[in-house]
Design a protein around this motif. Sequence first.
Motif, PDB file in Angstrom:
ATOM      1  N   MET A 181       0.838  -1.202   0.000  1.00 47.52           N
ATOM      2  CA  MET A 181       0.000   0.000   0.000  1.00 47.52           C
ATOM      3  C   MET A 181       0.875   1.255   0.000  1.00 47.52           C
ATOM      4  O   MET A 181       0.587   2.223  -0.694  1.00 47.52           O
ATOM      5  N   HIS A 182       1.964   1.238   0.765  1.00 48.15           N
ATOM      6  CA  HIS A 182       2.866   2.388   0.799  1.00 48.15           C
ATOM      7  C   HIS A 182       3.511   2.593  -0.577  1.00 48.15           C
ATOM      8  O   HIS A 182       3.619   3.727  -1.056  1.00 48.15           O
ATOM      9  N   ILE A 183       3.911   1.509  -1.215  1.00 46.63           N
ATOM     10  CA  ILE A 183       4.522   1.598  -2.538  1.00 46.63           C
ATOM     11  C   ILE A 183       3.525   2.169  -3.545  1.00 46.63           C
ATOM     12  O   ILE A 183       3.864   3.032  -4.360  1.00 46.63           O
ATOM     13  N   MET A 184       2.280   1.693  -3.499  1.00 47.27           N
ATOM     14  CA  MET A 184       1.271   2.193  -4.436  1.00 47.27           C
ATOM     15  C   MET A 184       0.978   3.672  -4.195  1.00 47.27           C
ATOM     16  O   MET A 184       0.776   4.436  -5.147  1.00 47.27           O
ATOM     17  N   ASP A 185       0.967   4.105  -2.926  1.00 48.93           N
ATOM     18  CA  ASP A 185       0.781   5.524  -2.623  1.00 48.93           C
ATOM     19  C   ASP A 185       1.922   6.355  -3.194  1.00 48.93           C
ATOM     20  O   ASP A 185       1.704   7.449  -3.738  1.00 48.93           O
ATOM     21  N   GLN A 186       3.153   5.836  -3.076  1.00 56.47           N
ATOM     22  CA  GLN A 186       4.301   6.555  -3.611  1.00 56.47           C
ATOM     23  C   GLN A 186       4.218   6.661  -5.138  1.00 56.47           C
ATOM     24  O   GLN A 186       4.513   7.713  -5.710  1.00 56.47           O
ATOM     25  N   ILE A 187       3.824   5.591  -5.797  1.00 58.11           N
ATOM     26  CA  ILE A 187       3.677   5.615  -7.254  1.00 58.11           C
ATOM     27  C   ILE A 187       2.599   6.615  -7.649  1.00 58.11           C
ATOM     28  O   ILE A 187       2.760   7.367  -8.619  1.00 58.11           O
ATOM     29  N   GLY A 188       1.502   6.639  -6.902  1.00 62.28           N
ATOM     30  CA  GLY A 188       0.434   7.606  -7.177  1.00 62.28           C
ATOM     31  C   GLY A 188       0.929   9.028  -7.038  1.00 62.28           C
ATOM     32  O   GLY A 188       0.601   9.896  -7.856  1.00 62.28           O
ATOM     33  N   SER A 189       1.738   9.292  -6.023  1.00 63.67           N
ATOM     34  CA  SER A 189       2.295  10.642  -5.825  1.00 63.67           C
ATOM     35  C   SER A 189       3.209  11.022  -6.991  1.00 63.67           C
ATOM     36  O   SER A 189       3.182  12.163  -7.472  1.00 63.67           O
ATOM     37  N   ILE A 190       4.019  10.075  -7.448  1.00 65.03           N
ATOM     38  CA  ILE A 190       4.923  10.343  -8.574  1.00 65.03           C
ATOM     39  C   ILE A 190       4.118  10.651  -9.830  1.00 65.03           C
ATOM     40  O   ILE A 190       4.444  11.587 -10.580  1.00 65.03           O
ATOM     41  N   MET A 191       3.067   9.878 -10.070  1.00 68.02           N
ATOM     42  CA  MET A 191       2.248  10.111 -11.264  1.00 68.02           C
ATOM     43  C   MET A 191       1.565  11.477 -11.204  1.00 68.02           C
ATOM     44  O   MET A 191       1.487  12.190 -12.220  1.00 68.02           O
ATOM     45  N   ASN A 192       1.074  11.859 -10.028  1.00 69.83           N
ATOM     46  CA  ASN A 192       0.459  13.182  -9.878  1.00 69.83           C
ATOM     47  C   ASN A 192       1.470  14.286 -10.137  1.00 69.83           C
ATOM     48  O   ASN A 192       1.151  15.297 -10.788  1.00 69.83           O
ATOM     49  N   SER A 193       2.687  14.118  -9.651  1.00 73.03           N
ATOM     50  CA  SER A 193       3.732  15.112  -9.888  1.00 73.03           C
ATOM     51  C   SER A 193       4.051  15.222 -11.372  1.00 73.03           C
ATOM     52  O   SER A 193       4.230  16.333 -11.900  1.00 73.03           O
ATOM     53  N   LEU A 194       4.117  14.100 -12.068  1.00 73.13           N
ATOM     54  CA  LEU A 194       4.390  14.136 -13.507  1.00 73.13           C
ATOM     55  C   LEU A 194       3.266  14.833 -14.263  1.00 73.13           C
ATOM     56  O   LEU A 194       3.530  15.584 -15.218  1.00 73.13           O
ATOM     57  N   ASP A 195       2.024  14.613 -13.844  1.00 73.78           N
ATOM     58  CA  ASP A 195       0.896  15.288 -14.496  1.00 73.78           C
ATOM     59  C   ASP A 195       0.984  16.796 -14.310  1.00 73.78           C
ATOM     60  O   ASP A 195       0.618  17.564 -15.205  1.00 73.78           O
ATOM     61  N   GLN A 196       1.476  17.234 -13.161  1.00 76.10           N
ATOM     62  CA  GLN A 196       1.602  18.671 -12.918  1.00 76.10           C
ATOM     63  C   GLN A 196       2.783  19.267 -13.684  1.00 76.10           C
ATOM     64  O   GLN A 196       2.746  20.431 -14.089  1.00 76.10           O
ATOM     65  N   ILE A 197       3.829  18.489 -13.907  1.00 74.02           N
ATOM     66  CA  ILE A 197       5.019  18.982 -14.611  1.00 74.02           C
ATOM     67  C   ILE A 197       4.822  18.971 -16.120  1.00 74.02           C
ATOM     68  O   ILE A 197       5.445  19.753 -16.841  1.00 74.02           O
ATOM     69  N   LYS A 198       3.929  18.136 -16.617  1.00 69.49           N
ATOM     70  CA  LYS A 198       3.756  17.951 -18.060  1.00 69.49           C
ATOM     71  C   LYS A 198       3.519  19.264 -18.826  1.00 69.49           C
ATOM     72  O   LYS A 198       4.145  19.488 -19.870  1.00 69.49           O
ATOM     73  N   PRO A 199       2.665  20.187 -18.369  1.00 67.66           N
ATOM     74  CA  PRO A 199       2.490  21.448 -19.124  1.00 67.66           C
ATOM     75  C   PRO A 199       3.784  22.256 -19.238  1.00 67.66           C
ATOM     76  O   PRO A 199       4.065  22.854 -20.285  1.00 67.66           O
ATOM     77  N   ALA A 200       4.592  22.260 -18.186  1.00 65.45           N
ATOM     78  CA  ALA A 200       5.849  23.005 -18.244  1.00 65.45           C
ATOM     79  C   ALA A 200       6.800  22.371 -19.252  1.00 65.45           C
ATOM     80  O   ALA A 200       7.514  23.080 -19.979  1.00 65.45           O
ATOM     81  N   LEU A 201       6.808  21.057 -19.312  1.00 67.05           N
ATOM     82  CA  LEU A 201       7.675  20.382 -20.275  1.00 67.05           C
ATOM     83  C   LEU A 201       7.240  20.669 -21.706  1.00 67.05           C
ATOM     84  O   LEU A 201       8.078  20.798 -22.601  1.00 67.05           O
ATOM     85  N   LYS A 202       5.928  20.782 -21.929  1.00 68.85           N
ATOM     86  CA  LYS A 202       5.443  21.104 -23.275  1.00 68.85           C
ATOM     87  C   LYS A 202       5.895  22.492 -23.701  1.00 68.85           C
ATOM     88  O   LYS A 202       6.179  22.732 -24.875  1.00 68.85           O
ATOM     89  N   GLU A 203       5.982  23.432 -22.740  1.00 66.53           N
ATOM     90  CA  GLU A 203       6.444  24.782 -23.065  1.00 66.53           C
ATOM     91  C   GLU A 203       7.950  24.800 -23.311  1.00 66.53           C
ATOM     92  O   GLU A 203       8.443  25.592 -24.122  1.00 66.53           O
ATOM     93  N   LEU A 204       8.693  23.962 -22.632  1.00 63.64           N
ATOM     94  CA  LEU A 204      10.146  23.949 -22.771  1.00 63.64           C
ATOM     95  C   LEU A 204      10.614  23.169 -23.994  1.00 63.64           C
ATOM     96  O   LEU A 204      11.719  23.402 -24.488  1.00 63.64           O
ATOM     97  N   ALA A 205       9.808  22.258 -24.490  1.00 67.98           N
ATOM     98  CA  ALA A 205      10.218  21.413 -25.604  1.00 67.98           C
ATOM     99  C   ALA A 205      10.654  22.206 -26.841  1.00 67.98           C
ATOM    100  O   ALA A 205      11.706  21.904 -27.423  1.00 67.98           O
ATOM    101  N   PRO A 206       9.910  23.243 -27.282  1.00 68.30           N
ATOM    102  CA  PRO A 206      10.381  23.998 -28.463  1.00 68.30           C
ATOM    103  C   PRO A 206      11.714  24.708 -28.224  1.00 68.30           C
ATOM    104  O   PRO A 206      12.561  24.767 -29.127  1.00 68.30           O
ATOM    105  N   MET A 207      11.927  25.216 -27.005  1.00 66.40           N
ATOM    106  CA  MET A 207      13.199  25.892 -26.705  1.00 66.40           C
ATOM    107  C   MET A 207      14.355  24.896 -26.736  1.00 66.40           C
ATOM    108  O   MET A 207      15.427  25.199 -27.285  1.00 66.40           O
TER     109      MET A 207
END
Length: 75
Positions: free
Chosen positions: A40-66
Amino acid sequence: MQLDVFSKMMFGDSPKQTAEKEEQEEEVSQTNEEETINYMHIMDQIGSIMNSLDQIKPALKELAPMISAIKNKIM
């Protein structure tokens, strides 16, 4: 002191050997409890990582052209 197979079969384990086996079994059970995986702890950690990636994704889309422009200028 090791008993031969015949003595062990006829007379069983000596009390000393039985006590040693019980101590070894207790040690094994204690190490197994310490090494159990909390899934359960491992699954919670994976969920937290996935949420963080979802939040970072828009910033990565802006940085990709640069990054692509810099890479093209270097090559």
